[in-house]
Design a protein around this motif. Structure first.
Motif, PDB file in Angstrom:
ATOM      1  N   TYR A 245      46.306  10.952  20.757  1.00 24.42           N
ATOM      2  CA  TYR A 245      45.079  11.660  20.923  1.00 24.42           C
ATOM      3  C   TYR A 245      44.963  12.678  19.709  1.00 24.42           C
ATOM      4  N   LYS A 246      43.833  13.176  19.337  1.00 26.33           N
ATOM      5  CA  LYS A 246      43.807  14.042  18.322  1.00 26.33           C
ATOM      6  C   LYS A 246      42.770  15.000  18.674  1.00 26.33           C
ATOM      7  N   TRP A 247      42.983  16.453  18.260  1.00 21.72           N
ATOM      8  CA  TRP A 247      42.037  17.517  18.439  1.00 21.72           C
ATOM      9  C   TRP A 247      42.253  18.386  17.428  1.00 21.72           C
ATOM     10  N   GLN A 248      41.224  19.022  17.693  1.00 23.67           N
ATOM     11  CA  GLN A 248      40.965  20.225  16.612  1.00 23.67           C
ATOM     12  C   GLN A 248      41.075  21.657  17.184  1.00 23.67           C
ATOM     13  N   ASP A 249      41.817  22.393  16.485  1.00 24.93           N
ATOM     14  CA  ASP A 249      42.026  23.968  16.791  1.00 24.93           C
ATOM     15  C   ASP A 249      41.100  24.739  16.648  1.00 24.93           C
ATOM     16  N   ALA A 250      41.000  25.943  16.631  1.00 27.20           N
ATOM     17  CA  ALA A 250      40.025  27.017  16.577  1.00 27.20           C
ATOM     18  C   ALA A 250      39.724  27.313  15.090  1.00 27.20           C
ATOM     19  N   ASN A 251      40.849  27.031  14.215  1.00 30.05           N
ATOM     20  CA  ASN A 251      40.788  26.981  12.864  1.00 30.05           C
ATOM     21  C   ASN A 251      40.090  25.833  12.084  1.00 30.05           C
ATOM     22  N   GLY A 252      39.994  24.904  12.723  1.00 38.02           N
ATOM     23  CA  GLY A 252      39.448  23.594  12.289  1.00 38.02           C
ATOM     24  C   GLY A 252      40.498  22.604  11.780  1.00 38.02           C
ATOM     25  N   GLN A 253      41.887  22.981  12.291  1.00 42.81           N
ATOM     26  CA  GLN A 253      42.853  22.049  11.746  1.00 42.81           C
ATOM     27  C   GLN A 253      43.033  20.891  12.922  1.00 42.81           C
TER      28      GLN A 253
ATOM     29  N   VAL B 143      41.840  21.286  26.136  1.00 36.47           N
ATOM     30  CA  VAL B 143      41.422  21.237  24.977  1.00 36.47           C
ATOM     31  C   VAL B 143      40.628  19.518  25.068  1.00 36.47           C
ATOM     32  N   GLU B 144      39.670  19.826  24.033  1.00 32.99           N
ATOM     33  CA  GLU B 144      38.877  18.333  24.269  1.00 32.99           C
ATOM     34  C   GLU B 144      39.528  17.352  23.035  1.00 32.99           C
ATOM     35  N   ALA B 145      40.259  16.208  23.642  1.00 31.96           N
ATOM     36  CA  ALA B 145      41.029  15.367  22.730  1.00 31.96           C
ATOM     37  C   ALA B 145      40.245  14.270  22.617  1.00 31.96           C
ATOM     38  N   ILE B 146      40.369  13.496  21.490  1.00 32.10           N
ATOM     39  CA  ILE B 146      39.870  12.184  21.254  1.00 32.10           C
ATOM     40  C   ILE B 146      40.899  11.276  21.444  1.00 32.10           C
ATOM     41  N   PRO B 147      40.826  10.152  22.208  1.00 32.77           N
ATOM     42  CA  PRO B 147      41.895   9.265  22.342  1.00 32.77           C
ATOM     43  C   PRO B 147      41.716   8.203  21.049  1.00 32.77           C
TER      44      PRO B 147
END
Length: 142
Positions: free
Chosen positions: A52-60, A71-75
């Motif tokens: 899974y990949k996801w982006q935090d509030a800082n865009g990382q 958190v909205e994660a992309i499989p």
């Protein structure tokens, strides 16, 4: 005492005789399986994985086996057997006559001297010696 020394020497001799054979097999890539017998692994449940990949509030961007809660994660589905290809047989290139009989290479800045260069280097050393001797004698004269 003698028995352990004999066993040790036999072990050393065994390793000494086996090493060239093992090294030749390693360098030639001879693993005992011919290219026609090789089949790449098939896709299975063990070779398929989901990350899974996801982006935090800082865009990382972050990656993990599980997404954190809220958190909205992309499989991301990955199959580790997807890019394994069978080896390709290659032909060994045999050297031509011109490659077998080549001129002696000139190796610059090498401590190894070809026999044909030895006399030339001795003459150059004598020239340097005479040049240094003439400098030294002219510096010491009043």
């Amino acid at each position: 005492m003698k028995l352990t020394a004999i066993i040790f020497m036999m072990s050393v001799l065994g390793v000494a005789f086996a090493t060239p054979y093992v090294m030749k097999r390693i360098q030639s890539g001879d693993s005992g399986v011919s290219l026609s017998q090789y089949t790449p692994p098939a896709s299975s449940a063990q070779t398929r994985q989901t990350f899974y990949k996801w982006q935090d509030a800082n865009g990382q961007w972050h990656f993990g086996n599980e997404a954190p809660e809220g958190v909205e994660a992309i499989p991301v589905n990955i199959d580790t057997a997807a890019n394994i290809l069978a080896p390709v047989a290659t032909q060994e290139e045999k050297p031509t006559d011109s490659q077998l009989i080549s001129p002696e290479p000139a190796i610059p800045d090498s401590p190894v001297v070809m026999p044909s260069q030895a006399l030339e280097l001795i003459d150059q050393a004598k020239q340097v010696k005479s040049m240094l001797e003439s400098r030294y004698s002219s510096e010491n004269e009043p």
